[in-house]
Design a protein around this motif. Structure first.
Motif, PDB file in Angstrom:
ATOM      1  N   TYR A  95       0.842  -1.204   0.000  1.00 55.00           N
ATOM      2  CA  TYR A  95       0.000   0.000   0.000  1.00 55.00           C
ATOM      3  C   TYR A  95       0.880   1.259   0.000  1.00 55.00           C
ATOM      4  O   TYR A  95       0.649   2.204  -0.741  1.00 55.00           O
ATOM      5  N   MET A  96       1.945   1.217   0.832  1.00 54.36           N
ATOM      6  CA  MET A  96       2.883   2.361   0.889  1.00 54.36           C
ATOM      7  C   MET A  96       3.512   2.599  -0.483  1.00 54.36           C
ATOM      8  O   MET A  96       3.611   3.733  -0.934  1.00 54.36           O
ATOM      9  N   VAL A  99       0.969   4.228  -2.712  1.00 62.25           N
ATOM     10  CA  VAL A  99       0.417   5.542  -2.343  1.00 62.25           C
ATOM     11  C   VAL A  99       1.491   6.614  -2.165  1.00 62.25           C
ATOM     12  O   VAL A  99       1.361   7.710  -2.729  1.00 62.25           O
ATOM     13  N   ALA A 181      -5.694   2.189  -3.388  1.00 65.37           N
ATOM     14  CA  ALA A 181      -4.655   3.236  -3.394  1.00 65.37           C
ATOM     15  C   ALA A 181      -5.127   4.517  -4.092  1.00 65.37           C
ATOM     16  O   ALA A 181      -4.795   5.619  -3.641  1.00 65.37           O
ATOM     17  N   ALA A 184      -7.004   6.724  -1.859  1.00 66.10           N
ATOM     18  CA  ALA A 184      -6.096   7.184  -0.792  1.00 66.10           C
ATOM     19  C   ALA A 184      -5.243   8.352  -1.296  1.00 66.10           C
ATOM     20  O   ALA A 184      -5.036   9.345  -0.584  1.00 66.10           O
ATOM     21  N   SER A 241       3.284   9.789   6.275  1.00 65.41           N
ATOM     22  CA  SER A 241       2.649   8.876   5.309  1.00 65.41           C
ATOM     23  C   SER A 241       2.915   7.426   5.670  1.00 65.41           C
ATOM     24  O   SER A 241       2.024   6.579   5.571  1.00 65.41           O
ATOM     25  N   SER A 245       0.053   4.966   6.588  1.00 62.87           N
ATOM     26  CA  SER A 245      -0.175   3.798   5.733  1.00 62.87           C
ATOM     27  C   SER A 245      -0.248   2.517   6.552  1.00 62.87           C
ATOM     28  O   SER A 245      -1.019   1.616   6.248  1.00 62.87           O
ATOM     29  N   VAL A 248      -3.812   2.204   7.913  1.00 60.92           N
ATOM     30  CA  VAL A 248      -4.978   2.406   7.048  1.00 60.92           C
ATOM     31  C   VAL A 248      -6.028   1.316   7.312  1.00 60.92           C
ATOM     32  O   VAL A 248      -5.701   0.154   7.530  1.00 60.92           O
ATOM     33  N   THR A 266      -5.153  -5.030   5.735  1.00 60.97           N
ATOM     34  CA  THR A 266      -4.077  -4.309   6.418  1.00 60.97           C
ATOM     35  C   THR A 266      -4.045  -4.718   7.902  1.00 60.97           C
ATOM     36  O   THR A 266      -5.003  -5.346   8.375  1.00 60.97           O
TER      37      THR A 266
END
Lengths: 313, 434
Positions: A95-96, A99, A181, A184, A241, A245, A248, A266
């Motif tokens: 995800y990081m 995003v 994402a 986000a 961030s 993340s 999330v 997550t």
């Protein structure tokens, strides 16, 4: 050297102070302490006590209705041997990757655009780009659920217009993370852009004037002036961030329900799912504490890096 | 001064008396989630009737949305503020008995009332020697609905639905157009898991867990392989959307010309009759196709809803009295519910069944005979094992569709996941007995 010297008490003694001075200092300290008390109370009630209770609960098989049973570290063992638990960290990392770079790059480009356009247009631009920030995650999720509708959603309609086959945005493992994402990035873009903009505005214009006189082109100015001057802004945004993340929850919970095949589950969503489904709370509490420790560790490392002398140069 | 004293005393007297006046009536908190309009109206009207019929108990009905239900109930249970009674799917009675969150009704009702339960309903409510729930209705979970007009337009016989899986796929190919899918089936893991309970049993002769819940055996059962491969065949035939257009409970895709055949439960029949009356003649209903076309083994599970009593309620007698009043005092109360549903649901109470038998139900619900003859007699009760077992089968199907696993490997992984769950949560030996 005795202990008093080490702690610096001797040094602070200095010349003898009058009783009035001491009383004033005491009163000042008292006022400060009084001001701190409400915050301290709130932290105690909402953070420290629950944390102690959680630590206590994590070694019990806690059931809401049928009593509790001491199980030692069994809950932790279950968590640490749970492959799904560890896969949630991989998910958060994915995800990081989706995003953070996209969000920072887009925000940087938009901020650069904004300082170059007329003030009035920039004002409208700023307001419009910030709107997604004030929309709740729930509403954003609902909007994107409509966008990802397989048959008539905007995303698939646009794909079909350019001759690409429709996509199962929320049911295909290849696209589900992207489906989470995109909203986000959309939500965070406004705030990130404004922070970048303030960072850009802080760079003295004389740097650029001097660079121009010396014959530096736009790329050289970006590489030699803008990016180094913005380093602390980037670090701040990166830290917030990363921590955000890892935590999330709303978007994957509402858009993909953590699926398919756990591809958008997550860490927080994993805990939530166990809280809802498990007969006892032991696993949930232990998993929460493990995630807390990992996050605290990660945050400590990052802040250590930030506060290092190197980053402050 | 005297006026002020008099005023003060009057206010004090009122403050003392008013709460007592209210306290005389016991309040029962009842949570339910909104379902169909007619169903919600039935609850509201009859609860009002009950509240007006006596002065001892006041039933306060609170609608809790389905998507927030689990977290709200769990939160309330953790905080000690759970409702006194709440509505739940029938099979959840068993799960709640396992969790120890519900109270049996045995001590609070006349045992004779349970003689009125049908055999199917008794399987859900009579567990470990006690009665734990008041069942409200039963309904089969999976059937095939099709659009007769779209069959005709595709040159197919509108009265001849596909009966085998192969026919279903071939028919789907003929029906599919640019704007209308041939078939609509569930695509998310949870829906694939629970909507196929009947088929899982019908094809395998048993469900995923062995009798004492100590082992998952999906990979050992041929029926699970067949079913997983069926989803794979549908997927690759490209006759159904990869991502369901509507939730499993919805009939809209069929009525809005977005699919020509739909897998859904019997509740959808009421939706057609109430919300899409113009579509009644255009829709056909049959059992869901099977590999060989026969319907003499399960193709659906028989689900439904019931009301449970929280273990920590302070008013168990009042709760039981209210539920007896609603469900068993007068069959007319429940009959009213089934009449509102256009007889698309089925009674768990024999006396109500008898009343329904007197009514001209077949003219109200044109599909009733098909459902009664080809689906219900072979339906199985929903399993009461934890949802994780059901989800594991859904994930196995998705591993085949999305990750390219073969059925053997995907089902073996599902077994491993479930066996790990059994080990972690001590599931072995927890199966409840009627």
């Amino acid at each position: 050297m005795n202990e008093r010297h080490i702690t610096g008490l001797t040094a602070s003694k200095g010349p003898k102070r009058s009783r009035r001075q001491l009383t004033r200092q005491l009163r000042n300290n008292l006022e400060g302490m009084l001001l701190v008390i409400p915050a301290l109370l709130l932290i105690t009630i909402f953070a420290i006590i629950p944390m102690i209770y959680a630590l206590f609960s994590s070694v019990y098989d806690v059931s809401l209705y049928t009593g509790t049973e001491f199980v030692g570290f069994e809950n932790y063992q279950r968590v640490l041997h749970d492959t799904v638990f560890w896969s949630t960290f991989k998910t958060a990392f994915r995800y990081m990757l989706y995003v953070i770079p996209a969000s920072l790059l887009l925000a940087f480009m938009l901020a650069n655009l904004m300082i170059r356009i007329p003030k009035k247009a920039a004002g409208i631009f700023k307001a419009s780009i910030y709107i997604p920030n004030v929309i709740s995650g729930v509403i954003t999720s609902v909007i994107f659920i409509f966008i990802y509708d397989y048959d008539s959603g905007l995303a698939n309609v646009l794909l079909e217009k350019i001759g690409i086959k429709r996509i199962g945005w929320v049911t295909d493992t290849k696209y589900a993370m992207l489906a989470v994402a995109i909203p986000a990035i959309w939500m965070s873009l406004g705030g990130t852009t404004l922070i970048m903009l303030s960072g850009l505005n802080d760079i003295p214009t004389v740097y650029y004037e001097a660079a121009s006189i010396d014959g530096a082109n736009a790329f050289q100015q970006l590489y030699k002036i803008t990016l180094p001057s913005m380093r602390n802004v980037f670090i701040y945004l990166l830290v917030t961030s990363i921590v955000g993340s890892m935590q999330v929850f709303e978007l994957p919970n509402l858009i993909t329900h953590g699926g398919p095949l756990y591809s958008t589950t997550t860490p927080n969503l994993h805990i939530y799912t166990h809280f809802i489904n498990d007969t006892s709370l032991g696993y949930t509490v232990a998993a929460s504490l493990v995630i807390f420790l990992l996050l605290a560790g990660l945050t400590a490392v990052i802040f250590r890096l930030i506060s290092s002398e190197k980053s402050m140069e | 001064m005297r006026k002020a004293v008099a005023l003060f005393l009057t206010i004090a007297l009122l403050l003392v008396c008013i709460p007592n006046a209210f306290a005389a009536r016991t309040t029962i908190i009842f949570w339910h989630y909104p379902q169909d309009e007619y169903s919600d109206a039935w609850w509201e009207e009859w609860i009002e009737e009950y509240n007006n019929s006596q002065n001892e108990v006041y039933v306060e009905l609170e609608w809790v949305p389905m998507d927030g239900w689990n977290v709200k109930l769990k939160g309330a249970q953790a905080a000690g503020t759970a409702p006194d009674i709440y509505g739940m799917p029938l099979a959840d009675a068993g799960r709640n008995v396992t969790n120890g969150t519900v109270l049996a009704f045995d001590e609070y009702v006349d045992p004779a009332i349970w003689e009125d339960l049908t055999d199917v309903a008794r399987q859900y409510t009579y567990i470990n020697g006690s009665y734990w729930s008041f069942p409200r209705y039963l309904e089969p979970s999976a059937m095939l609905l099709w659009r007769k007009d779209l069959f005709e337009a595709a040159g197919l016989d509108p009265e001849m639905p596909p009966t085998t899986w192969d026919e279903l796929i071939e028919t789907g190919k003929k029906l599919k157009t640019d704007t209308c899918w041939g078939l609509h089936i569930p695509t998310n893991e949870a829906d694939i898991g629970w909507t196929t309970w009947g088929m899982q049993y019908g094809l395998s002769g048993s469900l995923a867990l062995n009798d004492d819940w100590s082992k998952s055996r999906m990979s050992e059962l041929e029926g699970y392989h067949q079913l997983a491969n069926f989803f794979n065949d549908v997927y690759w035939a490209n006759i159904a959307p990869e991502q369901a257009i509507y939730g499993y409970g919805s009939i809209d895709a069929l009525c809005e010309n977005r699919c020509a055949m739909l897998m859904t439960g019997s509740w959808s029949l009421a939706t057609v009759l109430i919300d899409y009356p113009e579509m009644v003649d255009k829709i056909g209903v049959s059992h869901f196709p099977t590999p060989d076309g026969s319907y003499d083994h399960a193709t659906a599970s028989m689900g439904g809803y019931c009301v449970l009593m929280d273990k920590l309620t302070e008013h168990p007698q009042e709760c039981a009295d209210f539920l007896v009043w609603m469900f068993t005092r007068d069959p007319a109360v429940m009959y009213d519910f089934f009449e509102r549903s256009h007889f698309s649901k089925f009674s768990p109470w024999k006396s109500v069944e008898s009343m329904i038998a007197q009514a001209d139900t077949y003219s109200i619900n044109p599909w009733l005979e098909t459902v009664m003859d080809t689906v219900i007699p072979y339906s199985i009760p929903e399993p009461i094992y934890p949802w994780e077992v059901t989800y594991a089968f859904g994930r196995a199907v998705n591993r085949i569709l999305l990750e390219g696993y073969d059925a053997e490997e995907a089902l073996r992984i599902a077994d491993d996941e479930v066996n790990k769950y059994i080990e972690n949560f001590g599931l072995a030996g927890q199966n409840l007995k009627n």
